[in-house]
Design a protein around this motif. Structure first.
Motif, PDB file in Angstrom:
ATOM      1  N   UNK A   8     121.568  24.096 -17.070  1.00 36.41           N
ATOM      2  CA  UNK A   8     121.691  23.588 -15.704  1.00 36.41           C
ATOM      3  C   UNK A   8     121.178  22.155 -15.547  1.00 36.41           C
ATOM      4  N   UNK A   9     120.079  21.834 -16.292  1.00 42.49           N
ATOM      5  CA  UNK A   9     119.550  20.475 -16.196  1.00 42.49           C
ATOM      6  C   UNK A   9     120.555  19.466 -16.768  1.00 42.49           C
ATOM      7  N   UNK A  16     125.143  13.780 -11.724  1.00 50.01           N
ATOM      8  CA  UNK A  16     124.499  12.617 -11.103  1.00 50.01           C
ATOM      9  C   UNK A  16     124.996  11.303 -11.716  1.00 50.01           C
ATOM     10  N   UNK A  17     125.314  11.336 -13.015  1.00 50.55           N
ATOM     11  CA  UNK A  17     125.813  10.132 -13.693  1.00 50.55           C
ATOM     12  C   UNK A  17     127.287   9.866 -13.404  1.00 50.55           C
ATOM     13  N   UNK A  34     130.791  21.937 -27.165  1.00 52.23           N
ATOM     14  CA  UNK A  34     129.341  22.082 -27.260  1.00 52.23           C
ATOM     15  C   UNK A  34     128.669  21.824 -25.923  1.00 52.23           C
ATOM     16  N   UNK A  35     129.130  20.793 -25.219  1.00 54.68           N
ATOM     17  CA  UNK A  35     128.536  20.488 -23.907  1.00 54.68           C
ATOM     18  C   UNK A  35     128.826  21.613 -22.933  1.00 54.68           C
ATOM     19  N   UNK A  36     130.091  22.076 -22.924  1.00 59.61           N
ATOM     20  CA  UNK A  36     130.465  23.149 -22.004  1.00 59.61           C
ATOM     21  C   UNK A  36     129.653  24.412 -22.264  1.00 59.61           C
ATOM     22  N   UNK A  37     129.545  24.790 -23.540  1.00 61.70           N
ATOM     23  CA  UNK A  37     128.799  26.007 -23.876  1.00 61.70           C
ATOM     24  C   UNK A  37     127.320  25.864 -23.546  1.00 61.70           C
ATOM     25  N   UNK A  38     126.768  24.683 -23.758  1.00 66.26           N
ATOM     26  CA  UNK A  38     125.352  24.462 -23.443  1.00 66.26           C
ATOM     27  C   UNK A  38     125.102  24.589 -21.951  1.00 66.26           C
ATOM     28  N   UNK A  39     125.962  23.969 -21.151  1.00 63.83           N
ATOM     29  CA  UNK A  39     125.777  24.027 -19.706  1.00 63.83           C
ATOM     30  C   UNK A  39     125.868  25.455 -19.177  1.00 63.83           C
ATOM     31  N   UNK A  40     126.722  26.263 -19.800  1.00 60.13           N
ATOM     32  CA  UNK A  40     126.910  27.643 -19.330  1.00 60.13           C
ATOM     33  C   UNK A  40     125.980  28.627 -20.019  1.00 60.13           C
ATOM     34  N   UNK A  41     125.075  28.111 -20.888  1.00 65.56           N
ATOM     35  CA  UNK A  41     124.116  28.991 -21.544  1.00 65.56           C
ATOM     36  C   UNK A  41     124.731  29.883 -22.583  1.00 65.56           C
ATOM     37  N   UNK A  65     114.242  10.578 -20.521  1.00 68.31           N
ATOM     38  CA  UNK A  65     114.623  10.992 -21.871  1.00 68.31           C
ATOM     39  C   UNK A  65     113.545  11.875 -22.489  1.00 68.31           C
ATOM     40  N   UNK A  66     112.279  11.487 -22.280  1.00 67.59           N
ATOM     41  CA  UNK A  66     111.176  12.271 -22.836  1.00 67.59           C
ATOM     42  C   UNK A  66     111.156  13.675 -22.253  1.00 67.59           C
ATOM     43  N   UNK A  67     111.323  13.774 -20.921  1.00 70.83           N
ATOM     44  CA  UNK A  67     111.317  15.092 -20.286  1.00 70.83           C
ATOM     45  C   UNK A  67     112.506  15.928 -20.740  1.00 70.83           C
ATOM     46  N   UNK A  68     113.664  15.273 -20.885  1.00 68.63           N
ATOM     47  CA  UNK A  68     114.881  15.958 -21.311  1.00 68.63           C
ATOM     48  C   UNK A  68     114.714  16.492 -22.736  1.00 68.63           C
ATOM     49  N   UNK A  69     114.094  15.666 -23.593  1.00 68.82           N
ATOM     50  CA  UNK A  69     113.858  16.074 -24.984  1.00 68.82           C
ATOM     51  C   UNK A  69     112.890  17.248 -25.051  1.00 68.82           C
TER      52      UNK A  69
END
Length: 743
Positions: A8-9, A16-17, A34-41, A65-69
């Motif tokens: 979700x993040x 937002x981008x 990969x992006x699609x599967x990641x977003x949907x868990x 970036x640090x928080x995302x990592x």
């Protein structure tokens, strides 16, 4: 921290981008699936390099970036595998896929016929190769009962998928248990080929970095189809079909903007926005997303109209178009990078290796190798034989790299070097046609061969825009004598292309520069050249006459007899076109006397021919024939230089053929036309050849040779098309063809 929080993040940051999944995939190098599967868990938490690539693609600030990592790291610590999708499953298709009907039809026919064993879809970054491959797979899924499989090879990433790992993934996807996968890479490749030989599968090998990465993944036989997408053409692969993927067509671009952005603009505004996006799907997606976020189309068009801001606007918080180009740029060797950014200084739409060699400071062969490297990575496009061009947005990227990576004094030096090369080569090429020279300097050693007049003329025609822009640059830099020198060197050459090239631009520049120099005799010469360009080239006769009389008055003031003769001859031509033939003949006879007094044999014979032309137009055919025959006699008597003699002989025979045709003297027309045609074809000016073909065709028709007449008149219509000052000749050619058709 649960795995589900990372997806979700990621989606929140992407939205937002202002990025679609496809846009983020292009920007980051991470696959759409990969992006699609990641977003949907639906997948494992990503690896550190994938998180870093996504952060860069999203354009995150350091703290974000640090928080995302950290979120990705925490997710990996608690990841679970339940619910993972089948390995190598096709990504979900874009709901905004539009167009590509021609490409889908061609590739689809090959798939249906079983001839698309391996097809490489290649093209520049952001052009939509992956989306097209997925659409092909969806449309033809039923033909492959054993499945459609997708594998992102991540060929543009710092750590692409190895062939061995790709083989392992594909074998597992095809049902081979982990313990049965061979340890040796060659054995794994053999396993894959054996497995596919008995199946009907479609494989998409996406984002291939090179031939070596792909070669071991290809099936050896069976009824399989492989679609490979790459920024490279992968020319080293054998027995494959290659299909270049270009930008969208204008109507497709408009449809994509409508689909993503929801419309809301006029057709004109939409077309302008699509053009500013270079019809590149990635750029169009970003622009459409901006519009979908309630952006104003007028504001977006205004923002993108600023070339210095366009890439930033289409890069959605530092990612998107610019990031996609940067991936290919980063893969270039150092010399090719230098050449790439300096090519932004070429003033023309397309360019040859010689221009690249001048900018890079290397020989042509090295420049060709570098251009092929750029072409291979999708940073250049081929443009006919041995020429290249930028996509509009990639040119902007090259300009930005030049500005950022090269000191101003260095880029200034290379720009001047290119400008001087254009000017020097134009002068050297023009000398082939100048009476005093007849060839380039003995010491000529430029990167283009000028060994013959034909080579010189070819270069001048192909590079016309380049050397004219160099003249503009020289004038702006105060090098006015250089501008005049170029125009002077091309004076006799200009007669060969007067109907197809804008010589008024050239002689306007030279006249303006000559006016800023102390030599007034030189100035009056270039005023005369401009009068010729306005009249002969552009059929702007009133302006031509006014300019010629300005030159005449200045020549009288200077006591320049030769330029007085030229000015009167140029002024007479508009008078002839106005139908005042006696007045024009009187002016030409005065010009003849002045040319004789000045000892200008070239001008004297040419003016005799102009008198014959006036007599022809006045309907005095016998007098015209006598005058033109006398000009041919005088041509043999006087010591004309080679180039003026060639032009004089040609124009005399051309006007003889048309004079005979106007008088209905058909056998004599055929004789004169047969003398004129080889001269005209060698000379190369299409409008001259077209006039002769009209006369020849009319004569052949009148004499009953309808086949030859049809060929001649047909050739004339092609040669005279869009020649405004020769419209009456085109009408005669069409009328003659119509008469033959109705007979």
């Amino acid at each position: 921290m649960q795995r589900s929080e990372f997806g979700p993040r990621l989606r929140d940051l992407r939205v937002r981008a202002g990025l679609t999944i496809e846009a983020l995939a292009e920007a980051s190098g991470v696959s759409v699936r990969a992006i699609s599967d990641t977003e949907r868990g639906r997948s494992r938490a990503p690896q550190p390099r994938t998180v870093a690539a996504l952060a860069a693609g999203l354009g995150l600030a350091p703290a974000d970036t640090e928080a995302f990592t950290e979120l990705g790291r925490s997710g990996r610590e608690t990841t679970v595998t339940a619910g993972r999708p089948r390995s190598c499953e096709l990504p979900r298709r874009s709901v905004h896929f539009v167009g590509r009907d021609a490409e889908l039809a061609v590739i689809g026919r090959r798939v249906a016929a079983g001839s698309a064993k391996v097809t490489v879809l290649y093209g520049p970054p952001g052009v939509g190769k992956t989306a097209l491959a997925i659409r092909v797979a969806e449309q033809h899924r039923d033909r492959f009962p054993d499945g459609c499989y997708y594998l992102d090879l991540r060929g543009t990433e710092p750590e692409p998928v190895t062939t061995g790992d790709a083989l392992t993934v594909l074998l597992k996807a095809l049902g081979v248990h982990s313990r049965q996968v061979a340890r040796d890479e060659d054995e794994r490749a053999g396993q894959l080929r054996a497995l596919l030989a008995g199946r009907r599968c479609l494989l998409i090998l996406d984002n291939a970095g090179g031939e070596a990465q792909v070669r071991g993944l290809l099936p050896g036989g069976g009824a399989n189809c492989v679609l490979v997408t790459s920024r490279r053409a992968l020319g080293g692969l054998e027995a494959v079909r290659r299909h270049p993927i270009a930008s969208l067509r204008p109507e497709e671009s408009a449809a994509l903007l409508e689909s993503v952005g929801g419309g809301g603009g006029t057709a004109e505004a939409t077309a302008t926005l699509a053009q500013l996006c270079g019809h590149l799907p990635l750029a169009l997606h970003i622009a459409g997303t901006r519009l979908a976020g309630r952006g104003s189309m007028a504001d977006l068009v205004a923002e993108l109209s600023d070339a210095n801001r366009r890439l930033a606007t289409l890069s959605a918080s530092g990612s998107g178009v610019e990031a996609a180009f940067a991936v290919s740029y980063a893969q270039l060797a150092g010399p090719a990078r230098t050449t790439f950014r300096r090519l932004a200084q070429v003033p023309t739409v397309s360019f040859a290796p010689a221009a690249a060699a001048v900018l890079a400071g290397c020989d042509v062969f090295t420049a060709e190798d570098q251009l092929e490297e750029l072409l291979d990575l999708g940073l250049l496009q081929p443009e006919g034989a041995e020429r290249y061009r930028f996509h509009d947005l990639i040119r902007l990227f090259a300009t930005d790299r030049l500005r950022t990576e090269e000191p101003a004094e260095v880029s200034g030096d290379t720009a001047r070097r290119l400008r001087d090369w254009y000017l020097d080569t134009a002068i050297a090429a023009g000398r082939w046609f100048e009476p005093a020279y007849g060839g380039p300097p003995d010491a000529w050693s430029g990167p283009v061969p000028l060994d013959t007049a034909e080579l010189a003329q070819t270069w001048l025609q192909v590079e016309f825009d380049g050397w004219v822009e160099a003249m503009r640059g020289a004038a702006a830099g105060g090098a006015h004598q250089r501008v005049v020198d170029v125009a002077e060197a091309l004076h006799w050459y200009s007669d060969r292309t007067y109907s197809v090239e804008p010589w008024r631009v050239v002689y306007t520049l030279s006249r303006e520069s000559a006016a800023l120099l102390p030599d007034r005799h030189q100035e009056v010469t270039h005023i005369n050249y401009l009068a010729w360009a306005y009249g002969t080239c552009d059929a702007r006769y009133e302006e031509s006459a006014a300019i010629a009389m300005d030159a005449y008055r200045m020549a009288v003031e200077l006591g320049d007899v030769k330029e007085q003769a030229n000015a009167l001859a140029y002024a007479a031509d508009p008078v002839r076109h106005a139908g005042r033939h006696d007045e024009a003949i009187a002016m030409l006879e005065r010009s003849l006397a002045l040319a004789d007094e000045a000892g200008d044999d070239d001008m004297y014979v040419q003016t005799m021919i102009s008198v014959g032309l006036c007599l022809r137009d006045a309907g005095r055919s016998d007098a015209a024939v006598a005058q033109l025959r006398a000009a041919l006699t005088e041509l043999d008597r006087r010591p004309l230089a080679a180039a003026p003699a060639q032009i004089a002989r040609l124009t005399a025979w051309v006007h003889l053929s048309t004079t005979y045709a106007d008088a209905g003297r058909w056998p004599e027309t055929v004789e004169a036309a047969r003398a004129a045609l080889p001269l005209a074809e060698t000379f190369g000016e299409p409008s001259i050849t077209g006039q002769v073909q009209v006369a020849y065709g009319e004569a052949c028709a009148a004499l009953g040779d309808t086949a030859t007449a049809r060929d001649a008149l047909g050739a004339a219509t092609q040669l005279l098309e869009d020649r405004g000052n020769l419209a009456r000749w085109l009408q005669r050619a069409r009328a003659g063809l119509a008469a033959l058709s109705s007979a």
